[in-house]
Design a protein around this motif. Structure first.
Motif, PDB file in Angstrom:
ATOM      1  N   ARG A   3       0.828  -1.209   0.000  1.00 37.27           N
ATOM      2  CA  ARG A   3       0.000   0.000   0.000  1.00 37.27           C
ATOM      3  C   ARG A   3       0.861   1.257   0.000  1.00 37.27           C
ATOM      4  O   ARG A   3       0.543   2.238  -0.682  1.00 37.27           O
ATOM      5  CB  ARG A   3      -0.925  -0.001   1.224  1.00 37.27           C
ATOM      6  CG  ARG A   3      -1.888   1.186   1.246  1.00 37.27           C
ATOM      7  CD  ARG A   3      -2.954   1.012   2.310  1.00 37.27           C
ATOM      8  NE  ARG A   3      -3.879   2.134   2.289  1.00 37.27           N
ATOM      9  CZ  ARG A   3      -3.677   3.268   2.954  1.00 37.27           C
ATOM     10  NH1 ARG A   3      -2.585   3.406   3.698  1.00 37.27           N
ATOM     11  NH2 ARG A   3      -4.549   4.255   2.885  1.00 37.27           N
ATOM     12  N   ARG A   6       1.940   1.921  -3.386  1.00 37.95           N
ATOM     13  CA  ARG A   6       0.827   2.395  -4.221  1.00 37.95           C
ATOM     14  C   ARG A   6       0.547   3.885  -3.978  1.00 37.95           C
ATOM     15  O   ARG A   6       0.326   4.648  -4.927  1.00 37.95           O
ATOM     16  CB  ARG A   6      -0.424   1.560  -3.929  1.00 37.95           C
ATOM     17  CG  ARG A   6      -1.559   1.822  -4.906  1.00 37.95           C
ATOM     18  CD  ARG A   6      -2.713   0.879  -4.698  1.00 37.95           C
ATOM     19  NE  ARG A   6      -3.411   1.099  -3.434  1.00 37.95           N
ATOM     20  CZ  ARG A   6      -3.441   0.219  -2.447  1.00 37.95           C
ATOM     21  NH1 ARG A   6      -2.814  -0.942  -2.572  1.00 37.95           N
ATOM     22  NH2 ARG A   6      -4.103   0.482  -1.331  1.00 37.95           N
ATOM     23  N   LEU A   7       0.579   4.300  -2.719  1.00 35.26           N
ATOM     24  CA  LEU A   7       0.358   5.713  -2.402  1.00 35.26           C
ATOM     25  C   LEU A   7       1.438   6.579  -3.042  1.00 35.26           C
ATOM     26  O   LEU A   7       1.158   7.665  -3.563  1.00 35.26           O
ATOM     27  CB  LEU A   7       0.336   5.919  -0.884  1.00 35.26           C
ATOM     28  CG  LEU A   7      -0.831   5.266  -0.138  1.00 35.26           C
ATOM     29  CD1 LEU A   7      -0.681   5.479   1.367  1.00 35.26           C
ATOM     30  CD2 LEU A   7      -2.175   5.800  -0.618  1.00 35.26           C
ATOM     31  N   ILE A  10       0.700   6.937  -6.711  1.00 32.45           N
ATOM     32  CA  ILE A  10      -0.402   7.876  -6.965  1.00 32.45           C
ATOM     33  C   ILE A  10       0.113   9.309  -6.946  1.00 32.45           C
ATOM     34  O   ILE A  10      -0.218  10.122  -7.818  1.00 32.45           O
ATOM     35  CB  ILE A  10      -1.525   7.681  -5.921  1.00 32.45           C
ATOM     36  CG1 ILE A  10      -2.240   6.348  -6.150  1.00 32.45           C
ATOM     37  CG2 ILE A  10      -2.532   8.837  -5.993  1.00 32.45           C
ATOM     38  CD1 ILE A  10      -3.263   6.006  -5.090  1.00 32.45           C
ATOM     39  N   THR A  35     -10.589   1.329  -4.366  1.00 37.47           N
ATOM     40  CA  THR A  35      -9.312   1.404  -3.654  1.00 37.47           C
ATOM     41  C   THR A  35      -8.645   2.752  -3.907  1.00 37.47           C
ATOM     42  O   THR A  35      -8.089   3.372  -2.984  1.00 37.47           O
ATOM     43  CB  THR A  35      -8.373   0.272  -4.107  1.00 37.47           C
ATOM     44  OG1 THR A  35      -8.955  -0.978  -3.742  1.00 37.47           O
ATOM     45  CG2 THR A  35      -7.001   0.397  -3.458  1.00 37.47           C
ATOM     46  N   ILE A  36      -8.699   3.245  -5.142  1.00 41.65           N
ATOM     47  CA  ILE A  36      -8.113   4.544  -5.468  1.00 41.65           C
ATOM     48  C   ILE A  36      -8.816   5.662  -4.702  1.00 41.65           C
ATOM     49  O   ILE A  36      -8.166   6.562  -4.151  1.00 41.65           O
ATOM     50  CB  ILE A  36      -8.186   4.810  -6.979  1.00 41.65           C
ATOM     51  CG1 ILE A  36      -7.328   3.793  -7.739  1.00 41.65           C
ATOM     52  CG2 ILE A  36      -7.739   6.240  -7.293  1.00 41.65           C
ATOM     53  CD1 ILE A  36      -5.852   3.847  -7.415  1.00 41.65           C
ATOM     54  N   ARG A  38     -10.293   5.472  -1.858  1.00 38.77           N
ATOM     55  CA  ARG A  38      -9.878   5.378  -0.457  1.00 38.77           C
ATOM     56  C   ARG A  38      -8.446   5.898  -0.272  1.00 38.77           C
ATOM     57  O   ARG A  38      -8.155   6.619   0.675  1.00 38.77           O
ATOM     58  CB  ARG A  38      -9.991   3.932   0.012  1.00 38.77           C
ATOM     59  CG  ARG A  38      -9.681   3.753   1.494  1.00 38.77           C
ATOM     60  CD  ARG A  38     -10.046   2.357   1.977  1.00 38.77           C
ATOM     61  NE  ARG A  38      -9.329   1.317   1.247  1.00 38.77           N
ATOM     62  CZ  ARG A  38      -9.905   0.445   0.408  1.00 38.77           C
ATOM     63  NH1 ARG A  38     -11.202   0.504   0.183  1.00 38.77           N
ATOM     64  NH2 ARG A  38      -9.177  -0.468  -0.206  1.00 38.77           N
ATOM     65  N   ASP A  39      -7.571   5.555  -1.222  1.00 39.39           N
ATOM     66  CA  ASP A  39      -6.188   6.024  -1.123  1.00 39.39           C
ATOM     67  C   ASP A  39      -6.100   7.537  -1.258  1.00 39.39           C
ATOM     68  O   ASP A  39      -5.331   8.193  -0.534  1.00 39.39           O
ATOM     69  CB  ASP A  39      -5.333   5.358  -2.204  1.00 39.39           C
ATOM     70  CG  ASP A  39      -5.083   3.882  -1.941  1.00 39.39           C
ATOM     71  OD1 ASP A  39      -5.323   3.444  -0.795  1.00 39.39           O
ATOM     72  OD2 ASP A  39      -4.646   3.175  -2.870  1.00 39.39           O
ATOM     73  N   ILE A  40      -6.860   8.094  -2.182  1.00 37.03           N
ATOM     74  CA  ILE A  40      -6.863   9.550  -2.371  1.00 37.03           C
ATOM     75  C   ILE A  40      -7.332  10.247  -1.093  1.00 37.03           C
ATOM     76  O   ILE A  40      -6.744  11.241  -0.646  1.00 37.03           O
ATOM     77  CB  ILE A  40      -7.770   9.947  -3.552  1.00 37.03           C
ATOM     78  CG1 ILE A  40      -7.179   9.471  -4.884  1.00 37.03           C
ATOM     79  CG2 ILE A  40      -7.997  11.452  -3.569  1.00 37.03           C
ATOM     80  CD1 ILE A  40      -5.945  10.216  -5.331  1.00 37.03           C
ATOM     81  N   ASP A  42      -7.151   9.133   1.930  1.00 28.19           N
ATOM     82  CA  ASP A  42      -6.111   9.001   2.954  1.00 28.19           C
ATOM     83  C   ASP A  42      -4.980   9.987   2.707  1.00 28.19           C
ATOM     84  O   ASP A  42      -4.447  10.588   3.658  1.00 28.19           O
ATOM     85  CB  ASP A  42      -5.566   7.567   2.974  1.00 28.19           C
ATOM     86  CG  ASP A  42      -6.572   6.571   3.541  1.00 28.19           C
ATOM     87  OD1 ASP A  42      -7.533   7.018   4.196  1.00 28.19           O
ATOM     88  OD2 ASP A  42      -6.401   5.356   3.316  1.00 28.19           O
ATOM     89  N   LEU A  43      -4.573  10.155   1.457  1.00 30.81           N
ATOM     90  CA  LEU A  43      -3.526  11.121   1.148  1.00 30.81           C
ATOM     91  C   LEU A  43      -3.966  12.539   1.485  1.00 30.81           C
ATOM     92  O   LEU A  43      -3.193  13.325   2.054  1.00 30.81           O
ATOM     93  CB  LEU A  43      -3.155  11.025  -0.336  1.00 30.81           C
ATOM     94  CG  LEU A  43      -2.349   9.791  -0.761  1.00 30.81           C
ATOM     95  CD1 LEU A  43      -2.307   9.671  -2.285  1.00 30.81           C
ATOM     96  CD2 LEU A  43      -0.937   9.847  -0.204  1.00 30.81           C
TER      97      LEU A  43
END
Length: 229
Positions: A3, A6-7, A10, A35-36, A38-40, A42-43
């Motif tokens: 993960r 991946r972050l 991105i 998933t993207i 959620r990652d966005i 979080d960032l």
């Protein structure tokens, strides 16, 4: 892909102020658009300046960069000393990777931390490490990682030679020699083999971890005996 990786990817994809859709990111990173999203989120929650919304796309503020790696002085000493030791006493691939790691550490550290790394006075010279031994270390490490049986001739300290089939579990470095820890199918027990006494090593069939024959079982056995590997 981890993960954290991946972050990072991105952020790299959004660098430069260009609009990128979640679908494009998902295809590039081989994950779902959920998933993207959620990652966005979080960032964004950690302060990364990303604007946009689902169905439209995302853009990152121009000029943003990831913060530099920050290590304490003892951490820098440990990283540099560890990489130098592996470069001196590790396998051929390990030594090359350690050299690359030292270069990368120096490249990403802030200037004052980079100066501290250059002043680390811990050095190692692998003058006893032959090219054949370095290649063997890499080969045995890969066999342990892939779960491949090894067959080889082994000569003990008394000069007696035996043929062994072993499930490799890991490698230990003792300062003067390397040993392979594994489950010996001849002795039906854990054994440690000095690499310089192994000959004609051949890879065999894969094995699956079995209760009582795993690395954690070896550790438990050593602890019960009051020994240390």
């Amino acid at each position: 892909m981890r993960r954290a990786d991946r972050l990072f990817q991105i952020v790299q994809a959004l660098r430069g102020g260009r609009l990128v859709t979640a679908q494009a990111l998902a295809e590039k990173l081989e994950v779902s658009t959920r998933t993207i999203y959620r990652d966005i989120a979080d960032l964004q929650s950690t302060g990364v300046p990303i604007d946009g919304e689902a169905g439209v796309g995302y853009v990152m503020e121009a000029g943003y960069d990831l913060p530099p790696l920050m290590f304490t002085k003892p951490e820098i000493t440990a990283l540099v000393a560890g990489a130098r030791l592996i470069r001196a006493f590790g396998g051929a691939e390990m030594a090359g990777a350690a050299e690359e790691a030292l270069i990368k550490i120096g490249a990403v550290l802030p200037e004052d931390a980079r100066d501290r790394a250059a002043r680390v006075q811990v050095h190692a010279i692998g003058w006893r490490m032959s090219d054949d031994l370095r290649v063997q270390i890499d080969r045995l490490e890969r066999a342990a990682e892939r779960g491949l049986r090894l067959s080889f001739s082994y000569t003990d300290q008394n000069g007696a030679a035996t043929q062994r089939v072993v499930r490799p579990l890991g490698l230990w470095f003792w300062g003067a020699s390397w040993t392979l820890v594994g489950w010996c199918e001849l002795r039906d027990d854990f054994r440690m083999f000095r690499l310089d006494r192994m000959d004609a090593v051949e890879e065999g069939a894969r094995f699956k971890p079995e209760r009582g024959k795993r690395l954690q079982d070896f550790y438990r056995m050593m602890e019960a005996r009051g020994d240390r590997p």
